[in-house]
Write a protein that holds these residues in place. Structure first.
Motif, PDB file in Angstrom:
ATOM      1  N   VAL A  94      13.272  10.998   2.568  1.00 29.99           N
ATOM      2  CA  VAL A  94      12.690  10.126   3.585  1.00 29.99           C
ATOM      3  C   VAL A  94      11.531   9.350   2.967  1.00 29.99           C
ATOM      4  CG1 VAL A  94      11.555  10.002   5.833  1.00 29.99           C
ATOM      5  CG2 VAL A  94      13.249  11.775   5.397  1.00 29.99           C
ATOM      6  N   HIS A  95      11.537   8.061   3.175  1.00 30.29           N
ATOM      7  CA  HIS A  95      10.445   7.217   2.686  1.00 30.29           C
ATOM      8  C   HIS A  95      10.266   6.117   3.732  1.00 30.29           C
ATOM      9  CE1 HIS A  95       8.786   4.427  -0.762  1.00 30.29           C
ATOM     10  NE2 HIS A  95       8.023   4.437   0.316  1.00 30.29           N
ATOM     11  N   LEU A  96       9.169   6.228   4.477  1.00 33.38           N
ATOM     12  CA  LEU A  96       8.943   5.304   5.589  1.00 33.38           C
ATOM     13  C   LEU A  96       8.306   4.014   5.089  1.00 33.38           C
ATOM     14  CD1 LEU A  96       8.865   4.831   8.701  1.00 33.38           C
ATOM     15  CD2 LEU A  96       6.683   6.072   8.735  1.00 33.38           C
ATOM     16  N   GLY A  97       8.854   2.900   5.501  1.00 32.80           N
ATOM     17  CA  GLY A  97       8.287   1.587   5.168  1.00 32.80           C
ATOM     18  C   GLY A  97       7.738   0.929   6.414  1.00 32.80           C
ATOM     19  N   LEU A 134       0.866  -1.195   0.000  1.00 35.09           N
ATOM     20  CA  LEU A 134       0.000   0.000   0.000  1.00 35.09           C
ATOM     21  C   LEU A 134       0.891   1.230   0.000  1.00 35.09           C
ATOM     22  CD1 LEU A 134      -2.430  -1.160   2.835  1.00 35.09           C
ATOM     23  CD2 LEU A 134      -3.025  -0.939   0.409  1.00 35.09           C
ATOM     24  N   ARG A 135       0.597   2.169  -0.905  1.00 37.70           N
ATOM     25  CA  ARG A 135       1.465   3.347  -0.999  1.00 37.70           C
ATOM     26  C   ARG A 135       0.695   4.636  -0.771  1.00 37.70           C
ATOM     27  NH1 ARG A 135       3.451   0.581  -5.463  1.00 37.70           N
ATOM     28  NH2 ARG A 135       5.642  -0.036  -5.352  1.00 37.70           N
ATOM     29  N   TYR A 136       1.262   5.483   0.100  1.00 37.38           N
ATOM     30  CA  TYR A 136       0.763   6.845   0.284  1.00 37.38           C
ATOM     31  C   TYR A 136       1.847   7.814  -0.178  1.00 37.38           C
ATOM     32  CZ  TYR A 136       0.216  11.337   2.522  1.00 37.38           C
ATOM     33  OH  TYR A 136       0.163  12.682   2.730  1.00 37.38           O
ATOM     34  N   GLN A 137       1.427   8.773  -0.990  1.00 33.54           N
ATOM     35  CA  GLN A 137       2.358   9.770  -1.505  1.00 33.54           C
ATOM     36  C   GLN A 137       1.800  11.152  -1.148  1.00 33.54           C
ATOM     37  OE1 GLN A 137       5.015   8.483  -3.231  1.00 33.54           O
ATOM     38  NE2 GLN A 137       5.910  10.536  -3.348  1.00 33.54           N
ATOM     39  N   PRO A 138       2.565  12.005  -0.449  1.00 40.83           N
ATOM     40  CA  PRO A 138       2.029  13.337  -0.144  1.00 40.83           C
ATOM     41  C   PRO A 138       1.877  14.169  -1.423  1.00 40.83           C
ATOM     42  CG  PRO A 138       4.304  13.147   0.613  1.00 40.83           C
ATOM     43  CD  PRO A 138       3.910  11.793   0.086  1.00 40.83           C
ATOM     44  N   ALA A 139       0.969  15.168  -1.370  1.00 35.81           N
ATOM     45  CA  ALA A 139       0.675  15.957  -2.568  1.00 35.81           C
ATOM     46  C   ALA A 139       1.918  16.700  -3.047  1.00 35.81           C
ATOM     47  CB  ALA A 139      -0.453  16.934  -2.268  1.00 35.81           C
ATOM     48  N   THR A 140       2.643  17.308  -2.121  1.00 39.44           N
ATOM     49  CA  THR A 140       3.883  17.986  -2.514  1.00 39.44           C
ATOM     50  C   THR A 140       5.054  17.152  -2.019  1.00 39.44           C
ATOM     51  OG1 THR A 140       3.714  19.257  -0.482  1.00 39.44           O
ATOM     52  CG2 THR A 140       2.956  20.331  -2.506  1.00 39.44           C
ATOM     53  N   ILE A 148      -3.539   7.184   7.720  1.00 37.44           N
ATOM     54  CA  ILE A 148      -2.546   8.019   7.030  1.00 37.44           C
ATOM     55  C   ILE A 148      -3.138   8.604   5.742  1.00 37.44           C
ATOM     56  CG2 ILE A 148      -0.417   7.775   5.655  1.00 37.44           C
ATOM     57  CD1 ILE A 148       0.701   6.097   8.051  1.00 37.44           C
ATOM     58  N   ALA A 149      -3.926   7.802   5.035  1.00 40.60           N
ATOM     59  CA  ALA A 149      -4.544   8.286   3.797  1.00 40.60           C
ATOM     60  C   ALA A 149      -5.435   9.494   4.060  1.00 40.60           C
ATOM     61  CB  ALA A 149      -5.362   7.167   3.156  1.00 40.60           C
ATOM     62  N   GLN A 150      -6.047   9.559   5.240  1.00 45.55           N
ATOM     63  CA  GLN A 150      -6.961  10.657   5.552  1.00 45.55           C
ATOM     64  C   GLN A 150      -6.258  11.826   6.239  1.00 45.55           C
ATOM     65  OE1 GLN A 150     -10.913   8.899   7.143  1.00 45.55           O
ATOM     66  NE2 GLN A 150      -9.454   7.205   7.244  1.00 45.55           N
ATOM     67  N   LEU A 151      -5.248  11.532   7.047  1.00 45.69           N
ATOM     68  CA  LEU A 151      -4.587  12.588   7.817  1.00 45.69           C
ATOM     69  C   LEU A 151      -3.442  13.234   7.046  1.00 45.69           C
ATOM     70  CD1 LEU A 151      -4.600  10.847  11.323  1.00 45.69           C
ATOM     71  CD2 LEU A 151      -6.077  12.717  10.554  1.00 45.69           C
ATOM     72  N   LYS A 152      -2.975  12.558   6.014  1.00 48.22           N
ATOM     73  CA  LYS A 152      -2.012  13.099   5.050  1.00 48.22           C
ATOM     74  C   LYS A 152      -0.727  13.679   5.663  1.00 48.22           C
ATOM     75  CE  LYS A 152      -5.773  14.182   1.827  1.00 48.22           C
ATOM     76  NZ  LYS A 152      -5.926  12.797   1.410  1.00 48.22           N
ATOM     77  N   PRO A 153       0.156  12.823   6.133  1.00 45.77           N
ATOM     78  CA  PRO A 153       1.466  13.297   6.598  1.00 45.77           C
ATOM     79  C   PRO A 153       2.297  13.848   5.439  1.00 45.77           C
ATOM     80  CG  PRO A 153       1.435  10.900   6.512  1.00 45.77           C
ATOM     81  CD  PRO A 153       0.022  11.363   6.233  1.00 45.77           C
ATOM     82  N   ALA A 154       3.429  14.489   5.784  1.00 45.08           N
ATOM     83  CA  ALA A 154       4.257  15.154   4.774  1.00 45.08           C
ATOM     84  C   ALA A 154       5.230  14.217   4.079  1.00 45.08           C
ATOM     85  CB  ALA A 154       5.018  16.305   5.426  1.00 45.08           C
ATOM     86  N   ILE A 155       5.371  12.993   4.580  1.00 49.64           N
ATOM     87  CA  ILE A 155       6.352  12.074   3.984  1.00 49.64           C
ATOM     88  C   ILE A 155       5.653  10.886   3.294  1.00 49.64           C
ATOM     89  CG2 ILE A 155       8.227  12.602   5.606  1.00 49.64           C
ATOM     90  CD1 ILE A 155       7.390   9.943   7.084  1.00 49.64           C
ATOM     91  N   PRO A 156       6.297  10.324   2.265  1.00 47.68           N
ATOM     92  CA  PRO A 156       5.725   9.117   1.657  1.00 47.68           C
ATOM     93  C   PRO A 156       5.821   7.920   2.603  1.00 47.68           C
ATOM     94  CG  PRO A 156       7.801   9.726   0.561  1.00 47.68           C
ATOM     95  CD  PRO A 156       7.518  10.780   1.581  1.00 47.68           C
TER      96      PRO A 156
END
Ligand code: BES
Ligand code: ZN
Ligand code: ZN
Length: 484
Positions: free
Chosen positions: A245-248, A233-239, A289-297
């Motif tokens: 940094v890419h958290l796994g 599952l991948r989350y990518q921030p808008a900017t 995370i998908a809803q709260l949208k952190p700044a890192i992928p």
């Protein structure tokens, strides 16, 4: 559960029940409680419940004075538990609506979120497959009430809802029986969630994993008629910032652990349906995370398999080749979690993850060491360990740092392959972590052994028996607090 925020004086709060936290050693004078304090009927001890009817001068129909311990120690985590206990108490009495009154200094954003979380978490129970459910036994409306309060409180209600709903989603997955929740069904839930909340989802099947050389993961899966899946599952921030940094987040997803050929004893084996609780926590964390949208992928990877004995099953003595190229001597087929995590970690590195956290119901030994109150935490890097510890502390998910030192390598020697999958008799949680470290190094990595904390054998006042959802909230906070 319908949620709302009321900013009123305490007398004006409209609800079937007004929950008022009362503290040890602090006489509560409001709502006619002074006399009950004087007589000793209310002492403010944690989870003490006193339900009062016909309290004069207020709009609420009843008052529930709930003991909250010492006011100096009343953190947001304590409030979460207090409200959880209150909701479970009211639910048992078929009450369907409640409001909590929050006084300064316990009325900031963290407290408002925690109150909402406590209510939603307290509402959950493990009986979803019972057919005789009374429909009224649920608190359907929950109100956070305060005199004024600062800004951002509506957003805090929302954050609490997102977190607790994600946690209950994860608990439902961990609670599902193993005939229902197979690896492919778990993958299906992850995919549906990803579609609903806008995450990218990829499911690697057996052939794809074989192409990638995941012999360690596939060796575990081979004994089962249920095909394996590697859920990504991948989350990518808008900017996307240039910072690298890419958290796994890697979660053990053994949908049932019989032990394989090194079969477990029958006593309590039915509990091994929760051997995918780490995976469920990471899938749930991604939902929030998908809803709260952190700044890192953030990328979550869940190796999902069933560990079964059978004529095709892996044997003690087998040697498998992992995706990393390292060969592993399988001494005990019941030490399967580390085998699937090894390949998932190598795959996470190949996707560009720079920091890794895994959660796994990995060893009985961690339960011997820490009991049911602390997650066993291991790390190969101090900075990431500190981040995780800090996040865990804010979320009230207790974790205890255990050693990972090269001395322990002595326990992990194989004559026939690069590494055996088990150490000797001693330090079982540590040798399991040392095994995983061989694959995680040099990427900064934290390993969370949740075998003792992912499941409650007996209900607590604030939480039902069954899966806890740990360490979902810590993972979400870790991602949210990370500034690239
Ligand atoms: N899933 C179990 C660990 C476990 C035990 C989880 C109790 C929850 C509660 C794991 O796969 C396992 O069987 N570990 C073995 C390792 C041993 C063979 C070295 C264990 O802990 O006994
Ligand atoms: Zn096992
Ligand atoms: Zn297991």
């Amino acid at each position: 559960m319908h949620l709302s925020l009321q900013r009123h004086p305490i007398e004006k709060v409209e609800s079937a029940v007004l929950i008022l936290p009362v503290f040890e050693g602090r006489r509560e004078d409001r709502l006619g409680l002074g006399e009950l304090f004087d007589s000793g009927e209310i002492a403010g001890k944690p989870f003490e419940m006193t339900l009062l009817h016909n309290v004069p001068g207020i709009q609420a129909t009843r008052v529930l004075a709930v003991g909250a311990g010492k006011s100096g120690k009343f953190t947001a985590a304590e409030l979460r538990r207090t409200i959880g206990a209150a909701i479970r108490h009211l639910k048992s009495k078929s009450i369907t609506e409640a409001a909590v009154w929050l006084d300064s200094p316990h009325d900031g954003v963290d407290y408002v979120s925690a109150a909402v979380e406590g209510a939603i978490l307290g509402e959950w129970d493990a009986g979803r497959y019972k057919t005789d459910k009374k429909p009224s036994k649920a608190v359907e409306r929950f109100i956070v009430a305060l005199a004024g309060g600062g800004p951002h409180l509506e957003a805090a209600v929302d954050r609490g809802r997102i977190l607790a709903e994600a946690q209950n989603f994860s608990r439902d997955l961990a609670n599902d029986p193993p005939n229902v929740l197979t690896p492919l069904v778990l993958a299906g839930h992850a995919r549906a969630m990803a579609e609903e909340f806008g995450l990218d989802c990829e499911i690697l099947n057996r052939d794809r994993m074989a192409q990638l050389g995941m012999g360690s993961l596939l060796g575990v899966a081979i004994g089962s008629a249920a095909p394996p899946a590697l859920i990504v599952l991948r989350y990518q921030p808008a900017t996307v910032s240039s910072a690298a940094v890419h958290l796994g987040l890697i979660g053990k997803g053994v949908t049932f652990d019989t032990g394989g050929i090194s079969i477990k004893t029958a006593d309590g084996m039915e509990k091994m349906k929760y051997d995918m609780a780490g995976g469920a926590a990471m899938i749930g964390a991604m939902r929030a995370i998908a809803q709260l949208k952190p700044a890192i992928p953030v990328t979550a990877l869940i190796p999902a398999v069933e560990n079964m004995p059978g004529s095709r099953a892996q044997r003690p003595g087998d040697i498998v080749t992992s995706m990393s190229g390292k060969t592993i001597e399988v001494i005990n087929t019941d030490a399967e979690g580390r085998l699937i995590l090894a390949d998932a970690i190598t795959y996470a590195q190949s996707l560009g993850c720079t920091h890794l956290v895994d959660a796994a119901t990995l060893t009985g030994a961690v339960v011997v060491a820490l009991g049911h109150y602390n997650v066993g935490l291991f790390a190969n890097e101090d900075a990431l360990r500190e981040r995780v510890m800090l996040a865990a502390r804010s979320e009230g998910e207790k974790m205890w740092h255990l050693p990972l030192e090269d001395d322990y390598k002595e326990y992990l020697k194989s004559v026939y392959a690069d590494i055996p999958n088990v150490g000797g008799r001693y330090g079982g949680a540590i040798t399991a972590a040392m095994f995983i470290k061989e694959f995680a190094d040099p990427t900064p990595w934290v390993h969370l052994d949740i075998a003792g904390t992912a499941w409650l054998d007996d209900a607590k006042p604030f939480m039902a028996k069954g899966p806890t959802g740990m360490p979902l909230r810590t993972m979400v906070r870790l991602a949210m607090d990370w500034q690239p």
